[in-house]
Write a protein that holds these residues in place. Sequence first.
Motif, PDB file in Angstrom:
ATOM      1  N   GLN A   3       0.806  -1.219   0.000  1.00 33.29           N
ATOM      2  CA  GLN A   3       0.000   0.000   0.000  1.00 33.29           C
ATOM      3  C   GLN A   3       0.839   1.269   0.000  1.00 33.29           C
ATOM      4  O   GLN A   3       0.486   2.251  -0.648  1.00 33.29           O
TER       5      GLN A   3
ATOM      6  N   HIS B 213      -6.568 -11.790   1.809  1.00 33.47           N
ATOM      7  CA  HIS B 213      -5.994 -11.684   0.467  1.00 33.47           C
ATOM      8  C   HIS B 213      -5.772 -13.031  -0.196  1.00 33.47           C
ATOM      9  O   HIS B 213      -5.627 -13.092  -1.428  1.00 33.47           O
TER      10      HIS B 213
ATOM     11  N   ARG C 229     -10.732  -9.615  -4.203  1.00 33.26           N
ATOM     12  CA  ARG C 229     -10.807  -8.164  -4.019  1.00 33.26           C
ATOM     13  C   ARG C 229     -11.103  -7.844  -2.553  1.00 33.26           C
ATOM     14  O   ARG C 229     -12.054  -8.382  -1.974  1.00 33.26           O
ATOM     15  N   VAL C 230     -10.271  -7.001  -1.964  1.00 26.90           N
ATOM     16  CA  VAL C 230     -10.430  -6.573  -0.574  1.00 26.90           C
ATOM     17  C   VAL C 230     -10.395  -5.049  -0.544  1.00 26.90           C
ATOM     18  O   VAL C 230      -9.449  -4.427  -1.032  1.00 26.90           O
ATOM     19  N   GLY C 231     -11.443  -4.454   0.008  1.00 26.13           N
ATOM     20  CA  GLY C 231     -11.502  -3.001   0.114  1.00 26.13           C
ATOM     21  C   GLY C 231     -11.388  -2.557   1.558  1.00 26.13           C
ATOM     22  O   GLY C 231     -11.093  -3.350   2.452  1.00 26.13           O
ATOM     23  N   GLU C 232     -11.612  -1.273   1.784  1.00 23.89           N
ATOM     24  CA  GLU C 232     -11.539  -0.705   3.127  1.00 23.89           C
ATOM     25  C   GLU C 232     -12.830   0.024   3.458  1.00 23.89           C
ATOM     26  O   GLU C 232     -13.419   0.704   2.607  1.00 23.89           O
TER      27      GLU C 232
ATOM     28  N   ARG D  35     -10.367   1.996  10.396  1.00 26.97           N
ATOM     29  CA  ARG D  35     -10.165   1.608   8.998  1.00 26.97           C
ATOM     30  C   ARG D  35     -10.157   0.087   8.955  1.00 26.97           C
ATOM     31  O   ARG D  35      -9.198  -0.546   9.385  1.00 26.97           O
TER      32      ARG D  35
ATOM     33  N   SER E  25     -10.395  -3.444   6.873  1.00 24.00           N
ATOM     34  CA  SER E  25     -10.304  -4.163   5.602  1.00 24.00           C
ATOM     35  C   SER E  25     -11.489  -5.118   5.497  1.00 24.00           C
ATOM     36  O   SER E  25     -11.760  -5.892   6.426  1.00 24.00           O
ATOM     37  N   TRP E  26     -12.197  -5.060   4.357  1.00 27.27           N
ATOM     38  CA  TRP E  26     -13.396  -5.874   4.197  1.00 27.27           C
ATOM     39  C   TRP E  26     -13.425  -6.454   2.787  1.00 27.27           C
ATOM     40  O   TRP E  26     -13.288  -5.730   1.806  1.00 27.27           O
TER      41      TRP E  26
ATOM     42  N   GLU F  56     -14.830  -8.265  -0.746  1.00 32.70           N
ATOM     43  CA  GLU F  56     -16.032  -8.399  -1.554  1.00 32.70           C
ATOM     44  C   GLU F  56     -16.403  -9.882  -1.554  1.00 32.70           C
ATOM     45  O   GLU F  56     -15.680 -10.712  -2.110  1.00 32.70           O
TER      46      GLU F  56
ATOM     47  N   SER G 207     -16.187 -12.197  -4.474  1.00 34.05           N
ATOM     48  CA  SER G 207     -14.881 -12.511  -5.057  1.00 34.05           C
ATOM     49  C   SER G 207     -14.203 -13.688  -4.357  1.00 34.05           C
ATOM     50  O   SER G 207     -13.019 -13.927  -4.583  1.00 34.05           O
TER      51      SER G 207
END
Length: 448
Positions: A275, A384, A389-392, A399, A401-402, A404, A407
């Motif tokens: 990141q 991962h 796909r992992v978003g925030e 914050r 990490s969550w 999809e 996926s």
Amino acid sequence: MAELDVSFSPDLQGTAPTPRFADLVRVFTRIGLLSFGGPAGQIALMHRELVEERHWVAEEDYLHALNFCHLLPGPEAQQLATWIGWRLHGWQGGLAAGLLFVIPGAAIILALSVLYALAANLGWVAALFLGVKAAVLAVVVQALLRIAGRALDTGVKKALAAAAFVGLFLLDLPFPLIVLGAGVIGMVIARTRPDLLALKPGKGSGELPARPWRKTILSVLVWGTIWAAPMVLIAATLGRGHVLWEIGAFFSQLAIVTFGGAYAVLAYMAQEAVQGFGWLQPGEMADGLGLAETTPGPLILVTQFVGYLAAFRAPEPFSPLMAGFLGALLTTWVTFAPCFLWIFALAPWIDRMGRAVWLKGGLAAVTAAVVGVIANLTAWFALHVLFARVGEVEAGPLRLSWPELASFDWRAGLLAALAFALAFGAKWSVLRLLAVCAAGGLLLGQLA
């Protein structure tokens, strides 16, 4: 990872005859080639070779030195090898033993990094490493449970571990801040309520040796110069904006805060490499750890994999292959030069450090916080590996990490279930586990 023991023996009085330097080189070459199994396996190997079979080091001295190395940042097994070499043949012995412990594994990791970078886009390679990642997830969970069982023996330690996890996973606090904060808290508690950290009184007695200031200052100057030399050269020729400067500066910082072994810093390294700097893709960190798990030498050699890929992908003004080689060499240099500095500068103080209750308290608290750090690494890997796909999700200071959920990779889930069954049910070794899961990844890759 070897079990942490902050008790100390009173003195060092081994009576075994000193081996010839050539014999030391021969034996540590053998140890470097056979040092599989992480710190615990490496420490056990050295104990068998040096204490039980050759009697070069007394049992009491060996344990004393191991406890001392636990107080230092960096790979404790490599530092123990360096200390033994120093004890037997001074700085020449320490340099030979420490280097021979690292060089075989570093050469293998370099070769594998070259192959990985050249073949990363091939479908069969991706399938193979899908299985490796699933196996690594099981290995990391094993490490988490093993270390937690040993380190969290009081309520305060459990609270420190939980706070470290929350600070990293939910608040995105810097890893060095977590380590330093835990250390300060532990030092304060050790002076007031050492029982809260289950600290035992030091066993040392009698008159302390003279303070070896001259040796320490000379070692700091020499090894500080060696540590900084490549960074000075890079700044003078390529500038501080070059990727090699970023690699050297980052891994020099990492070398100072690597308490608790490689697993403890992987989450921080992965976060920054993926990141912060954009050197790697999320799943590639698990690939690198899988390579390091299957090769001899310290597990922290995974940093070399990161350094190689970072420079390989931003090679100017070099070719990608040359840039990758320089990135790997620089990473290894700034990771292990500090280890020699710590040993050569602080080994003469071993008895005095062993009686410092505040230092034991700081280390005990850092060890507890490391459990939370590894829990964060476990969560990061799981997300991962299992999801594409992992978003925030952000909510105020939080914050999270969550993934999809759509996926989810069923192949990764199936391989992870297999890895956990083999690791926890069948009690398979890491090498067998990685081999079977890698083969499973190749098979599922053909079916997909």
